[in-house]
Design a protein around this motif. Structure first.
Motif, PDB file in Angstrom:
ATOM      1  N   ASP A  38     -34.241 -10.068  28.894  1.00 40.15           N
ATOM      2  CA  ASP A  38     -34.191 -11.560  29.203  1.00 40.15           C
ATOM      3  C   ASP A  38     -32.905 -11.981  28.713  1.00 40.15           C
ATOM      4  OD1 ASP A  38     -36.899 -11.375  29.678  1.00 40.15           O
ATOM      5  OD2 ASP A  38     -37.414 -11.211  27.898  1.00 40.15           O
ATOM      6  N   TYR A  39     -31.964 -11.379  28.338  1.00 42.53           N
ATOM      7  CA  TYR A  39     -30.623 -12.022  28.125  1.00 42.53           C
ATOM      8  C   TYR A  39     -29.412 -11.447  28.772  1.00 42.53           C
ATOM      9  CZ  TYR A  39     -33.025 -14.291  24.167  1.00 42.53           C
ATOM     10  OH  TYR A  39     -34.130 -14.816  23.419  1.00 42.53           O
ATOM     11  N   GLU A  40     -29.835 -11.176  30.311  1.00 42.68           N
ATOM     12  CA  GLU A  40     -28.591 -10.332  30.939  1.00 42.68           C
ATOM     13  C   GLU A  40     -27.602 -11.482  31.111  1.00 42.68           C
ATOM     14  OE1 GLU A  40     -30.648  -8.628  34.332  1.00 42.68           O
ATOM     15  OE2 GLU A  40     -30.800  -6.717  33.384  1.00 42.68           O
ATOM     16  N   ASP A  41     -27.919 -12.720  31.144  1.00 45.69           N
ATOM     17  CA  ASP A  41     -26.744 -13.816  31.417  1.00 45.69           C
ATOM     18  C   ASP A  41     -25.822 -13.838  30.578  1.00 45.69           C
ATOM     19  OD1 ASP A  41     -29.090 -14.638  29.911  1.00 45.69           O
ATOM     20  OD2 ASP A  41     -28.802 -16.753  30.579  1.00 45.69           O
ATOM     21  N   LYS A  42     -26.220 -13.572  29.281  1.00 46.93           N
ATOM     22  CA  LYS A  42     -25.493 -13.829  27.815  1.00 46.93           C
ATOM     23  C   LYS A  42     -24.955 -12.498  27.418  1.00 46.93           C
ATOM     24  CE  LYS A  42     -27.837 -17.943  26.486  1.00 46.93           C
ATOM     25  NZ  LYS A  42     -28.651 -18.692  25.348  1.00 46.93           N
ATOM     26  N   LEU A  43     -25.354 -11.363  27.395  1.00 44.58           N
ATOM     27  CA  LEU A  43     -24.965 -10.178  26.977  1.00 44.58           C
ATOM     28  C   LEU A  43     -24.965  -9.063  28.149  1.00 44.58           C
ATOM     29  CD1 LEU A  43     -26.996  -9.591  23.866  1.00 44.58           C
ATOM     30  CD2 LEU A  43     -24.485 -10.001  23.788  1.00 44.58           C
ATOM     31  N   ARG A  44     -23.509  -8.581  28.372  1.00 44.09           N
ATOM     32  CA  ARG A  44     -23.757  -7.347  29.195  1.00 44.09           C
ATOM     33  C   ARG A  44     -23.800  -6.144  28.658  1.00 44.09           C
ATOM     34  NH1 ARG A  44     -18.253  -6.188  33.259  1.00 44.09           N
ATOM     35  NH2 ARG A  44     -19.533  -4.223  34.286  1.00 44.09           N
ATOM     36  N   LEU A  45     -24.698  -5.275  29.122  1.00 48.64           N
ATOM     37  CA  LEU A  45     -24.896  -4.183  28.456  1.00 48.64           C
ATOM     38  C   LEU A  45     -24.453  -3.188  29.422  1.00 48.64           C
ATOM     39  CD1 LEU A  45     -26.516  -2.237  26.473  1.00 48.64           C
ATOM     40  CD2 LEU A  45     -28.624  -2.562  27.832  1.00 48.64           C
ATOM     41  N   ILE A  46     -23.497  -2.237  28.883  1.00 50.03           N
ATOM     42  CA  ILE A  46     -22.810  -0.882  29.575  1.00 50.03           C
ATOM     43  C   ILE A  46     -23.609   0.344  28.973  1.00 50.03           C
ATOM     44  CG2 ILE A  46     -20.820   0.204  29.962  1.00 50.03           C
ATOM     45  CD1 ILE A  46     -20.820  -2.699  31.040  1.00 50.03           C
ATOM     46  N   ARG A  47     -24.423   0.703  29.706  1.00 50.61           N
ATOM     47  CA  ARG A  47     -24.955   1.991  29.672  1.00 50.61           C
ATOM     48  C   ARG A  47     -24.227   3.272  29.972  1.00 50.61           C
ATOM     49  NH1 ARG A  47     -29.131   3.865  33.464  1.00 50.61           N
ATOM     50  NH2 ARG A  47     -27.184   4.858  34.074  1.00 50.61           N
ATOM     51  N   THR A  48     -23.672   4.072  28.839  1.00 50.37           N
ATOM     52  CA  THR A  48     -22.645   4.991  29.280  1.00 50.37           C
ATOM     53  C   THR A  48     -23.379   6.261  29.623  1.00 50.37           C
ATOM     54  OG1 THR A  48     -22.754   5.528  26.852  1.00 50.37           O
ATOM     55  CG2 THR A  48     -21.019   3.860  27.761  1.00 50.37           C
TER      56      THR A  48
END
Length: 553
Positions: A38-48
């Motif tokens: 729900d917070y993709e607009d504020k936190l970029r999550l990099i799945r390695t």
């Protein structure tokens, strides 16, 4: 309004200014990843591709930006996969906050699925770690983790959170960022004593390291160098602190440092050590290191004073603050005789020879440096390529040379390069690695492709574990035990299989052509450069040796 513990975690990260997270999902952290949705607009999550790649990426992000890197990993193997990265960051004082999930509180202690005592495992390799037992402590614990990571001598902090806490509900109230605590005071008398030593020295040397970068004190250090005309050298962690072409910059000291630099320290009468720890790769023989000098040691960590080298005057505090107080007390000086002596020593420095037929590491690195300029961030893995890059990278800015200095972690490079590029999207990032190191972490090329992270990778392929082979050649009578790599790996096809661009070069002309193409590619690329197996990193002082034992050919 009450929210889940998982959302408390996400909101707290946002409150702390986090914009990028590196991690890998799993059962014990599934609710955290659900909240992140729900917070993709504020936190970029990099799945390695692997949790170790995630923690190295967070490390590279932190090293290149000065911010705190953030990692999320699940329990059990997810948590244990970040251990090497934590140790890497701990040895080099890099601020990280690592969040791990764990089994439900009711199941802890019962050998539950993917249950592990990650706190016990990581206690020796973290600055601090927490286990959250009550959701009411969750927000403050996370905020304290960020405070601790960035306070004093920086370092990684781990927060272990049982899975049921992420699903509990509690009211969220935004809180201010915790203020850093001061636990040291620098007296005027101490400053005057240091200034007296400096003003009366005839052959002083400044020796700086990673603590100067960490404290953002490189400008003050340069002012001290030029005002007092004191020649200065750096550790591998201090590369970029000094102006590369500055006459007073002696370059790197230690095992693979310059002949002139190591001899200048041998002859100096005052050594001013700033943000260093006198590691065994610098002070290889503690009885002979700066044997005729008075030694001043400035460091924020009291435990480093007199740990490896006994000093004449130790001062605990922030390097930036101390240098700011010291500058007005230092006299302007000209040290022509001392600089003249150092220039004489420089005439004996090792000089690598260029070649048109063979690919020489120094030519590759110098071409990259000259082509991309001062904004370039060099990242390395560990081995011969690391030392060649340290010797020839020509960095003039701090946070522009990223390497695993203390732990010496092969496989560090690709993750760190991704993190550096994400932290600095407008700066070019080049990873210099070897075939041995790259083979440990090339799974992260997939991450770079999927996330469109432009990292140019130069693989120095000499078909061997170069640094170990060099020791076997120089010190173990050419008994090459399992160092030669008989690999049929095709790096061009490997790059293509992962969705990147691949090139291979055997001469400097071919490399220049490949590098020009890589620069223009909007995405990751890999350039294999074929290096002679017998190429050595020189000069070299063997472990436990002194300047008298230097190997120059």
């Amino acid at each position: 309004m009450k929210v889940k513990g998982a959302e408390i975690i996400v909101k707290t990260l946002i409150d702390e200014g986090v914009d990028i997270i590196f991690g890998y999902p799993g059962g014990a952290v599934i609710q955290i990843f659900d909240a992140l949705y729900d917070y993709e607009d504020k936190l970029r999550l990099i799945r390695t591709s692997h949790e170790q790649g995630a923690v190295h990426a967070a490390d590279g992000y932190a090293r290149s930006s000065g911010k705190t890197g953030v990692v999320i990993a699940t329990s059990g193997p997810g948590a244990t996969n970040i251990v090497t990265g934590l140790a890497t960051a701990f040895m080099d004082s890099i601020p990280l906050v690592c969040i791990t999930g764990n089994a439900n509180r009711k199941l802890i202690g019962k050998d539950s699925f993917q249950e592990i005592d990650i706190m016990g495992i990581t206690m020796p390799i973290t600055k601090h770690n927490f286990v959250v037992r009550d959701i009411r402590d969750l927000q403050n614990t996370l905020k304290r983790a960020f405070l601790i990571a960035q306070s004093g001598r920086k370092g990684p902090v781990l927060v272990d959170i049982p899975s049921d806490i992420t699903g509990d509900f509690i009211e969220y109230v935004k809180k201010d960022i915790f203020r850093k605590e001061r636990n040291f005071e620098v007296s005027d008398n101490d400053i005057k004593k240091i200034a007296f030593y400096i003003n009366n020295a005839k052959r002083p040397i400044i020796y700086s390291g990673g603590g100067v970068t960490s404290s953002e004190s490189f400008k003050e250090l340069r002012q001290l160098i030029h005002k007092s005309q004191i020649p200065a050298c750096n550790t591998i962690m201090g590369i970029g602190v000094l102006g590369y072409e500055d006459e007073l910059n002696l370059g790197m000291v230690g095992m693979h440092g310059k002949y002139s630099t190591n001899n200048a320290i041998d002859e100096c009468d005052l050594l001013i050590a700033c943000g260093v720890r006198f590691s065994d790769r610098v002070a290889l023989n503690t009885k002979k290191f700066a044997k005729d000098a008075k030694i001043i040691h400035i460091d924020i960590d009291k435990s480093e004073i007199d740990k490896n080298i006994f000093v004449d005057f130790g001062l605990v505090g922030d390097v930036k603050e101390i240098l700011n107080k010291l500058l007005p007390c230092v006299e302007k000086r000209e040290r022509k005789d001392w600089i003249s002596r150092i220039n004489d020593l420089r005439k004996k420095d090792f000089k690598a020879e260029d070649s048109k037929e063979l690919l020489k590491p120094h030519q590759v690195i110098k071409h990259i440096s000259n082509t991309l300029g001062d904004d370039l961030i060099f990242v390395t893995d560990v081995g011969q390529h690391q030392m060649w890059t340290a010797q020839y990278c020509g960095r003039t800015k701090p946070r522009s040379f990223l390497t695993s200095g203390g732990l010496g972690t092969m496989g560090f490079g690709y993750g760190a390069a991704m993190g550096a590029k994400l932290a600095n999207p407008n700066r070019p990032v080049v990873l210099i690695t070897g075939d041995g190191s790259f083979n440990m972490n090339f799974n992260e090329v997939l991450t770079a492709v999927n996330e469109n992270i432009k990292v140019i990778t130069v693989v120095m392929n000499n078909n061997t574990l170069g640094m170990v082979r060099q020791w076997q050649h120089l010190l173990y009578k050419d008994r090459f035990s399992k160092t030669n790599i008989e690999s049929k790996l095709n790096y061009v096809i490997l790059a293509q299989a992962m969705g990147a661009k691949g090139f291979s070069a055997c001469t400097i002309k071919e490399f220049k052509d490949c590098f020009d193409k890589a620069i223009k590619i909007d995405g990751p690329s890999i350039i294999e450069v074929k290096i002679d197996t017998n190429e050595l990193v020189l000069p070299m002082i063997p472990a436990g040796g002194s300047v008298d034992d230097v190997i120059m050919e």
